[in-house]
Each structure stands twice: as C-alpha cells, then as structure tokens.
Design an enzyme around this catalytic site. Structure first.
Site, PDB file in Angstrom:
ATOM      1  N   PHE A 116       0.849  -1.186   0.000  1.00 24.65           N
ATOM      2  CA  PHE A 116       0.000   0.000   0.000  1.00 24.65           C
ATOM      3  C   PHE A 116       0.894   1.248   0.000  1.00 24.65           C
ATOM      4  CE2 PHE A 116      -2.854   3.099   2.046  1.00 24.65           C
ATOM      5  CZ  PHE A 116      -4.016   2.887   1.324  1.00 24.65           C
ATOM      6  N   ASP A 187       2.613  -6.172   7.614  1.00 26.45           N
ATOM      7  CA  ASP A 187       1.419  -5.342   7.672  1.00 26.45           C
ATOM      8  C   ASP A 187       0.219  -6.262   7.434  1.00 26.45           C
ATOM      9  OD1 ASP A 187      -0.753  -3.631   7.216  1.00 26.45           O
ATOM     10  OD2 ASP A 187       0.578  -2.018   6.540  1.00 26.45           O
ATOM     11  N   TYR A 212     -10.288  -0.828  11.121  1.00 25.51           N
ATOM     12  CA  TYR A 212     -11.545  -0.372  10.517  1.00 25.51           C
ATOM     13  C   TYR A 212     -11.920  -1.179   9.279  1.00 25.51           C
ATOM     14  CZ  TYR A 212      -7.962   2.194   7.941  1.00 25.51           C
ATOM     15  OH  TYR A 212      -6.838   2.508   7.236  1.00 25.51           O
ATOM     16  N   LYS A 213     -11.047  -2.125   8.866  1.00 24.42           N
ATOM     17  CA  LYS A 213     -11.374  -2.966   7.707  1.00 24.42           C
ATOM     18  C   LYS A 213     -12.136  -4.196   8.212  1.00 24.42           C
ATOM     19  CE  LYS A 213      -7.655  -0.932   5.009  1.00 24.42           C
ATOM     20  NZ  LYS A 213      -6.215  -0.869   4.779  1.00 24.42           N
ATOM     21  N   ARG A 359     -13.000  -4.038  -7.186  1.00 23.26           N
ATOM     22  CA  ARG A 359     -12.587  -4.837  -6.038  1.00 23.26           C
ATOM     23  C   ARG A 359     -13.799  -5.195  -5.177  1.00 23.26           C
ATOM     24  NH1 ARG A 359      -8.516  -2.560  -1.392  1.00 23.26           N
ATOM     25  NH2 ARG A 359     -10.286  -1.167  -1.065  1.00 23.26           N
TER      26      ARG A 359
HETATM   27  C1  LIG Z   1      -5.596   0.494   4.690  1.00 24.86           C
HETATM   28  C2  LIG Z   1      -4.105   0.489   4.715  1.00 24.86           C
HETATM   29  C3  LIG Z   1      -3.360   1.565   5.248  1.00 24.86           C
HETATM   30  C4  LIG Z   1      -4.047   2.815   5.732  1.00 24.86           C
HETATM   31  O1  LIG Z   1      -3.300   3.473   6.707  1.00 24.86           O
HETATM   32  P1  LIG Z   1      -4.022   4.513   7.673  1.00 24.86           P
HETATM   33  O2  LIG Z   1      -2.913   5.196   8.390  1.00 24.86           O
HETATM   34  O3  LIG Z   1      -4.935   3.738   8.571  1.00 24.86           O
HETATM   35  O4  LIG Z   1      -4.805   5.461   6.826  1.00 24.86           O
HETATM   36  C5  LIG Z   1      -1.989   1.451   5.303  1.00 24.86           C
HETATM   37  N1  LIG Z   1      -1.355   0.346   4.842  1.00 24.86           N
HETATM   38  C6  LIG Z   1      -2.030  -0.689   4.310  1.00 24.86           C
HETATM   39  C7  LIG Z   1      -1.291  -1.888   3.831  1.00 24.86           C
HETATM   40  C8  LIG Z   1      -3.422  -0.641   4.214  1.00 24.86           C
HETATM   41  O5  LIG Z   1      -4.092  -1.651   3.648  1.00 24.86           O
END
Ligand SMILES: *Cc1c(COP(=O)(O)O)cnc(C)c1O
Length: 400
Positions: A116, A187, A212-213, A359
C-alpha cells in the site's frame, strides 16, 4: 467450547442498510449492533458522569492494552504484546524505524510493488529523516524471497495485496528473511479478521494493522502494533511520547521507555473510538477462524465462477489459487470506475482501485452465497445493458 461456536453468517450482529449487498468490508467494515449504544453510554456515564475520573474509574488508560489482547487473540499474538493507537501509517513508521535501528550495518528496506502506498511513503520519509543512506528497494511480490540478501535490514511486507488480494505466506517468508539476517515487519491490514493469522508462530519481530477494515472498528478506528516480546524491551521508539514512557505521571525530563510493547504508545488514546472498537470486537466471540476462512474461500470461488460465466468483459486480477488469495476478489475492466458507480447505485457496494480494478471484499460474518449470486445478477445487468455508460458514473469523488 464447541457449544459457544457461532455459525456463519451472523447478519443479525450488524446494522446493514436494507437492500445493500456490502462487498467493501475490506475497506470499511459495517457497524456492528451494540456499538452505538455502548458509545452513547460511554459518553453519558463515563465522560459525562466521571469527567477526568474516567481515566482511572473506567480504565481508559488501560484500554489500549486491553483491546490489544482482544486483537491479539485474532492474530495469534501472546497476551501483552499488542497495543492499539494512532493510525496504521504511524504504526508502520514506528515499527520500521525500530527495525532499521536493529540492523545499523544494513541499509536496505525491502518491500514489494503490491504494498500500500502509505507504507512505502512512510519508508521514504523515514529514510530522508535518517539521512544515513538507506534505500527503499521495491521488487515484484514473487521476487521478495530472492531479494532477501545480506544488505537487507528490514523486510516490510503487507501480507495481502490491497488491489489483487495476492497473499504471501507469513511463516515461510519470515523464516527466509530471518535466515538472511533481516528483521521481519508484517502489515496485516487485509489479514486481521480476514483469515487465521499466527503472528507468534511466524516468529516475526513486528506486525501492524488497522481495525476499521475486517475488524469493523469504524472510520478512524485506532491501529494495532505487535512487537515480539523478547525484543520489546530493547527496541528504541522513534516517537518518544509520554504515554510510551515507563512512568508518564512522574513527568521526568528525560524519556525512559515502558518495558514492553507499551513503549509504542505515543499520546492520549482516542477513547471514544477505542470504545467503539472494543464493542465491535465482541462479534468475534465464538467465531472459529478456520471456519471463517473456509467460508471466505467458498464465497470467493463462487464469485469468480459466476462472474467468469456471466460477465466475459471482466478479467480476473486476483490469483486463481485460493491458497494464494486473501478475502477479496478483483477484476480488471476498462470502464471499472463507472461500472462500480453503477453497481453502487444499485445497492452492490464494492470499490475501485486505479487504474482499472473493480474490487470486492468477502466477509463471511455477514455475506452469504445468496448475496454473491445477487451481486453478480446486478453486475451482469450493468455490463449487458451498458448501464455504466452514463456521465453520472464518471464523476469522481474525493474518495474512490
Ligand atoms: C488500509 C491500509 C493503510 C491505511 O493506513 P491509515 O494510516 O490507517 O490510513 C496502510 N497500509 C495498508 C497496507 C493498508 O491496507
């Protein structure tokens, strides 16, 4: 504890709007029942009633570690090794900076192109801040194992690719990274609550993720960080906040980190949000993660089969092998953005990721085979009748 095992799905545990098939729980989980009441109660009784006394009387101060243990059970972490706070991007930064400090003679942070962007940006920012000649090396996901050479300080890998759902094997990659002398940072943003995870068994040094996911903690829910207990007393926090201090209320001039993972706390926790998450996590009581995974695989397999049979314009962007896939399925489609808007307008909520990915997340807590078929019925209509070909569906909002 067989008798307390919940059977899936358990839609009654969620407040889902009527007529919506929600295939975006991988991006923002829906509202579990009871969260609204619990937060209202917290506001009235704890904040409203106890004022500042809530920090002790309602143990707001202990909540980040208490909720950490609940999340820990879902990711196979030992009690006392996970703490909640801040956002995932911050937790990535903290874990990465601590990991880099553990290998001062190595200069490479290894990641893959499926990571990400925020994780990669955090690494870039850290490298610039350090000014010690570190390099962020980004390779294809399939090349990570071979790229684990002697110059790699940290392997920073997101287990499940947010776009395609492609999944790394935690145990074997951790083993390989550590054999090469690297520190392993996982992660788990798209893993926690999506499948069985065993952080402790993997032996990784660090793991981070958001809530939150798949964990349904609500927009802005705090992130989690795991630090392997044997190294926790040694690591050096980059963000030396007072609540990561060994004795915050001694108000000492100098920073002295807390003994364990608590040193990864920074400042005042978001108590209202933490309370929402704590209540939301109750839906996991009695859920068997192996059963959840089996249901997730079945839903994804059904979706792929139905889409491929009925929507030939779409091509699979996810691994075909379920063992290589997380709890989502993605398809390429040239007009994917507009098609997704057309779907959402008809009550099937997925999302779009540039450049052309539609998705769909499959969350067996509240999605069943009937939902999958119903979603493909609408998808087929959107494609067959070119319902996506409407200027209204080409407008982009700030969030896609
Ligand atoms: C959703 C996601 C994030 C989002 O980071 P936030 O700081 O919560 O906005 C970061 N890394 C990955 C791999 C994600 O899937």
């Amino acid at each position: 504890m067989k008798d307390t095992t919940r059977t899936l799905p358990m839609k009654d545990r969620f407040d889902l709007p009527e007529g919506v098939i929600y295939l975006d729980g991988n991006s923002l989980g829906p509202l579990p029942k009871g969260v609204g009441d619990r937060v209202a109660r917290m506001m009235a009784e704890e904040w409203g009633g106890h004022l500042i006394g809530g920090w002790n009387a309602d143990d707001w101060m202990g909540q980040p570690m208490r909720v950490g243990d609940t999340v820990g059970r879902l990711i196979g972490a030992e009690p006392g090794t996970v703490v909640l706070g801040d956002t995932l991007s911050i937790k990535v930064y903290q874990a990465l900076s601590a990991a880099v400090r553990m290998r001062p003679d190595r200069k490479v942070i290894l990641s893959d192109s499926g990571n990400f962007p925020s994780d990669l940006y955090m690494a870039q920012g850290l490298i610039a801040q350090l000014g010690q000649g570190h390099e962020l090396r980004i390779v294809e996901a399939e090349a990570v194992m071979d790229a684990l050479g002697e110059d790699v300080a940290v392997a920073m890998i997101t287990q499940v690719d947010y776009r395609t759902g492609r999944m790394h094997d935690m145990a074997s990659m951790t083993k390989r990274a550590q054999a090469a002398g690297a520190v392993m940072l996982w992660d788990l943003a798209h893993s926690a609550g999506a499948m069985p995870v065993d952080v402790a068994a993997s032996g990784c040094e660090f793991a981070v993720g958001c809530t939150y996911k798949y964990l349904n903690g609500g927009p802005g829910a705090p992130a989690f960080i795991y630090v392997r207990p044997d190294i926790a007393p040694e690591i050096e926090p980059a963000l030396a906040g007072w609540l990561g201090h060994d004795a915050p209320f001694a108000f000492e001039r100098g920073y002295r980190p807390a003994t364990g993972v608590e040193r990864m706390r920074v400042g005042t926790p978001p108590v209202i949000q933490m309370t929402a998450l704590e209540e939301a996590l109750k839906v996991w009581e009695g859920v068997d993660m192996a059963e959840l995974r089996a249901a997730s695989v079945a839903l994804c397999e059904l979706f792929i089969a139905e889409v491929e049979a009925r929507c030939p314009a779409l091509t699979l962007a996810s691994p075909r092998d379920a063992a290589m896939r997380g709890s989502q399925v993605s398809f390429h489609f040239e007009h994917g953005y507009a098609a997704m808007q057309a779907l959402i307008a008809r009550g099937v909520v997925g999302d779009f990721r540039a450049p052309d990915i539609m998705r769909f997340g499959f969350t067996p807590l509240y999605i069943d085979a009937g939902d999958v078929r119903g979603a493909v019925d609408i998808l087929q209509a959107v494609l067959d009748d070119r319902l996506w070909d409407d200027p209204a569906y080409r407008r982009t909002g700030r969030v896609t």
